[in-house]
Design a protein around this motif. Structure first.
Motif, PDB file in Angstrom:
ATOM      1  N   ILE A  51       0.856  -1.289  -0.022  1.00 39.11           N
ATOM      2  CA  ILE A  51      -0.116   0.011   0.265  1.00 39.11           C
ATOM      3  C   ILE A  51       0.953   1.399   0.100  1.00 39.11           C
ATOM      4  N   LEU A  54       1.795   1.778  -3.443  1.00 40.55           N
ATOM      5  CA  LEU A  54       0.691   2.173  -4.412  1.00 40.55           C
ATOM      6  C   LEU A  54       0.100   3.616  -4.214  1.00 40.55           C
ATOM      7  N   PHE A  55      -0.049   3.921  -3.030  1.00 43.24           N
ATOM      8  CA  PHE A  55      -0.836   5.249  -2.462  1.00 43.24           C
ATOM      9  C   PHE A  55       0.271   6.338  -2.118  1.00 43.24           C
ATOM     10  N   THR A  68       2.214   5.450   5.602  1.00 46.26           N
ATOM     11  CA  THR A  68       1.085   4.414   5.325  1.00 46.26           C
ATOM     12  C   THR A  68       1.071   4.071   6.941  1.00 46.26           C
ATOM     13  N   THR A 118      -5.549   3.787  -7.323  1.00 46.80           N
ATOM     14  CA  THR A 118      -4.275   3.978  -6.780  1.00 46.80           C
ATOM     15  C   THR A 118      -3.690   5.515  -7.060  1.00 46.80           C
ATOM     16  N   TYR A 119      -2.613   5.757  -6.432  1.00 44.99           N
ATOM     17  CA  TYR A 119      -2.091   7.006  -7.012  1.00 44.99           C
ATOM     18  C   TYR A 119      -1.593   7.372  -8.258  1.00 44.99           C
ATOM     19  N   GLU A 121      -3.504   6.082 -10.776  1.00 48.44           N
ATOM     20  CA  GLU A 121      -4.657   6.152 -11.534  1.00 48.44           C
ATOM     21  C   GLU A 121      -5.399   7.530 -11.157  1.00 48.44           C
ATOM     22  N   ALA A 126      -6.418   9.462  -4.713  1.00 47.94           N
ATOM     23  CA  ALA A 126      -6.189   8.144  -4.093  1.00 47.94           C
ATOM     24  C   ALA A 126      -6.073   8.110  -2.667  1.00 47.94           C
ATOM     25  N   HIS A 196       0.829  -6.495  -6.914  1.00 50.60           N
ATOM     26  CA  HIS A 196       0.934  -4.927  -6.900  1.00 50.60           C
ATOM     27  C   HIS A 196      -0.092  -4.507  -7.847  1.00 50.60           C
ATOM     28  N   TRP A 200      -3.883  -7.063  -4.241  1.00 50.03           N
ATOM     29  CA  TRP A 200      -3.961  -6.394  -3.126  1.00 50.03           C
ATOM     30  C   TRP A 200      -5.322  -6.315  -2.999  1.00 50.03           C
ATOM     31  N   ARG A 201      -5.996  -6.054  -3.891  1.00 47.13           N
ATOM     32  CA  ARG A 201      -7.552  -5.862  -3.782  1.00 47.13           C
ATOM     33  C   ARG A 201      -8.458  -7.180  -3.308  1.00 47.13           C
TER      34      ARG A 201
END
Length: 441
Positions: A51, A54-55, A68, A118-119, A121, A126, A196, A200-201
Motif C-alpha cells: 500500500i 501504491l498510494f 502508510t 491508486t495514486y 490512477e 487516491a 501490486h 492486493w484488492r
C-alpha cells in the motif's frame, strides 16, 4: 422482593445471565462482527509495504512506510467518536442495533478500499479516498468493541464473565489471523507484479461475505438480558455521557491507564512486527507473513485461558502479570527477532504474545465491570476508544520513528517497557481494579 431491589441489581450489572443456548449464540454473533472488524486492520497492516508504494510513492521507502503507518493511525482517530455515538445508542436503546450498524459500516468501507483507484490512477485523490475509508472503519471499530464486549459479559454467568469477555479479543484476533493468512496465500500464489497490480484488492473484497455473515448473525441475536432488566425497571440513564463523566470519571481514567500498556504492546505485535521483520530484519514477505500467522494463532489460543484465570484468581493478578511480562519481555522479544532467520522471528513474536494475551483475556470483563449497565457501553467504549486512538494507533508510527531517529533497531522496546510500567502503576494503585469476579455457584 421490592421493586427497588431489581433496580439496584440491574444498575450494578448483577441481573440474571442468559440461558446457555442463548449465550452461545451471542458469543458467535458478537465474535463474527469482531472478526470482520479486525480482519481489515490485519490485511491493511499485512499489506503495508504494498500500500505504501501504491498510494504514497516516494524516493524514500521509509518515508512511504511512515506515511502508510500514519494512515493506519488515522483509523484510530475516529474510534472515540464511534464509541460516543454507538455507546450512547447502546445504553439508551440496546446493544443489538449498534452492533448491526457497526458491522455494516466496516464491511462496506472495507469493500470500498478494494475498488478504489491508486495514486498512479487518480493522483492525490487516491490517498484522500483511502483516508476517508480508514476514518469510517475507525468509526465502526470505535462503536464495536466496547458494545460487543459489554454484550458478551452481560450474557455470561457471573462466575464466567472473564471467559465470555475474553472472546471479544479472541474473535478480533482470530479475524487478524484470517486476514494475515489470506495475504500470505496471495503472496505465495502471485507474482510481485500481480500482487501490486490487482491482487492486493482481493483481501478487501473478501470482506463482503464476512459482512453478510456478520449481519445475518447479529440480526438474529436477542438483546442483552441485563439491558432488558434495566429497561423493564425504567432505570436507563437519560444522558449516559453526562452520567458517565459525573459519576464514573475515575473508572474512565482507569480504562485509559490500562490501555497504555495493552494497546502499545498489542499494536506492536499485531501491526508493527510484520513491517519490522521485513524492513529491518530482511525476511522475505512469505517468511515474515508465515511467522505472523503462526504466532498470532498461538497467541489467540492463549486469550481464553487468561480469561478463565481472571475468573478463578481475579482480574488484578492477571493484569499485574501482563504488565510485568510486558516490562520484562519487550527487549528480549525484539532481541530474539534481531537474531534473524525464520525461527528467531517466530520465537520473538511468541514471547511478546504472552503479555498481550494476558491483557486481552482479562480486560474485557474488567472494563465492563467498572461501569453499571446504564453507562457500560459508553464507559467501556469511549475509554477504550481514546486509549486506542492515542496509544494503539500511534504505536507502529512511534516505533518506526524511534528506529529512524536513533538508528537502534531495538528502540521500540523502550516504548513498550515504559508503557508497561505506566499501566502497572495504574493497576496496582487503582482500587476499582481490585474487585474480584463473582464466586462460582
Amino acid at each position: 422482593m421490592s421493586r427497588s431491589a431489581p433496580s439496584v441489581a440491574a444498575a450494578r450489572g448483577e441481573g440474571a445471565s442468559a440461558p446457555a443456548s442463548l449465550a452461545r449464540r451471542s458469543v458467535v454473533a458478537a465474535g463474527a462482527g469482531n472478526a470482520l472488524e479486525f480482519y481489515d486492520f490485519a490485511i491493511f497492516a499485512s499489506l503495508t509495504p504494498v500500500i505504501s508504494q501504491l498510494f504514497f510513492p516516494s524516493g524514500d521507502p521509509l518515508a512511504a512506510i511512515l506515511s502508510t503507518l500514519a494512515l493506519f493511525a488515522v483509523g484510530f482517530v475516529m474510534r472515540p467518536v464511534g464509541a460516543i455515538v454507538f455507546g450512547r445508542l447502546a445504553d439508551r436503546h440496546g446493544r443489538r442495533i449498534p452492533l448491526a450498524v457497526a458491522v455494516l459500516i466496516m464491511g462496506v468501507s472495507t469493500v470500498l478500499i478494494g475498488v478504489m483507484p491508486t495514486y498512479a490512477e487518480a493522483g492525490v485523490v487516491a490517498p484522500l479516498l483511502l483516508c476517508v475509508a480508514r476514518l469510517l472503519q475507525g468509526l465502526s471499530v470505535g462503536g464495536e468493541f466496547g458494545t460487543s464486549a459489554s454484550f458478551l459479559v452481560e450474557h455470561a454467568p457471573p462466575h464466567r464473565r472473564g471467559l465470555y469477555g475474553s472472546y471479544a479479543f479472541f474473535s478480533s484476533t482470530a479475524g487478524s489471523v484470517i486476514g494475515a493468512f489470506v495475504v500470505l496465500v496471495l503472496t505465495i500464489s502471485m507474482s510481485t507484479e500481480a500482487l501490486h497490480g490487482w491482487g492486493w484488492r482481493v483481501p478487501f473484497l473478501l470482506g463482503f461475505p464476512l459482512l453478510v455473515i456478520g449481519l445475518y448473525l447479529r440480526y438474529r441475536i436477542a438483546e442483552s438480558p441485563e439491558f432488558e432488566q434495566v429497561k423493564a425497571e425504567n432505570a436507563r440513564s437519560a444522558s449516559p455521557l453526562r452520567t458517565l463523566f459525573a459519576e464514573h470519571g475515575r473508572a474512565f481514567l482507569t480504562v485509559i491507564g490500562i490501555c497504555v500498556g495493552f494497546n502499545i504492546a498489542a499494536s506492536t505485535v499485531q501491526a508493527f512486527v510484520l513491517t519490522y521483520i521485513r524492513s529491518v530484519i530482511g525476511l522475505s514477505a512469505v517468511e515474515a507473513l508465515t511467522t505472523v500467522v503462526i504466532a498470532t494463532t498461538v497467541g489467540v489460543a492463549m486469550v481464553p485461558v487468561f480469561g478463565h484465570l481472571s475468573d478463578r484468581y481475579g482480574r488484578k493478578p492477571v493484569l499485574v502479570l501482563a504488565c510485568v511480562l510486558t516490562v520484562l519481555l519487550a527487549y528480549p522479544s525484539l532481541l530474539v527477532i534481531g537474531l534473524q532467520g525464520f525461527g528467531p522471528a517466530l520465537l520473538g513474536q511468541l514471547i511478546l504474545w504472552v503479555p498481550v494475551a494476558a491483557f486481552g483475556g482479562a480486560i474485557p470483563a474488567l472494563f465492563a465491570e467498572l461501569f453499571p449497565t446504564q453507562v457500560r457501553a459508553s464507559g467501556f467504549g469511549i475509554g477504550y476508544g481514546f486509549g486506542s486512538a492515542i496509544f494503539a494507533g500511534s504505536a507502529p508510527f512511534v516505533a518506526t520513528l524511534l528506529i529512524d531517529l536513533t538508528g537502534y533497531t531495538l528502540a521500540p522496546a523502550w516504548y513498550m517497557t515504559a508503557a508497561g510500567l505506566v499501566t502497572l502503576t495504574v493497576v496496582v494503585f487503582s482500587a476499582s481494579v481490585a474487585r474480584r469476579p463473582a464466586a462460582a455457584t
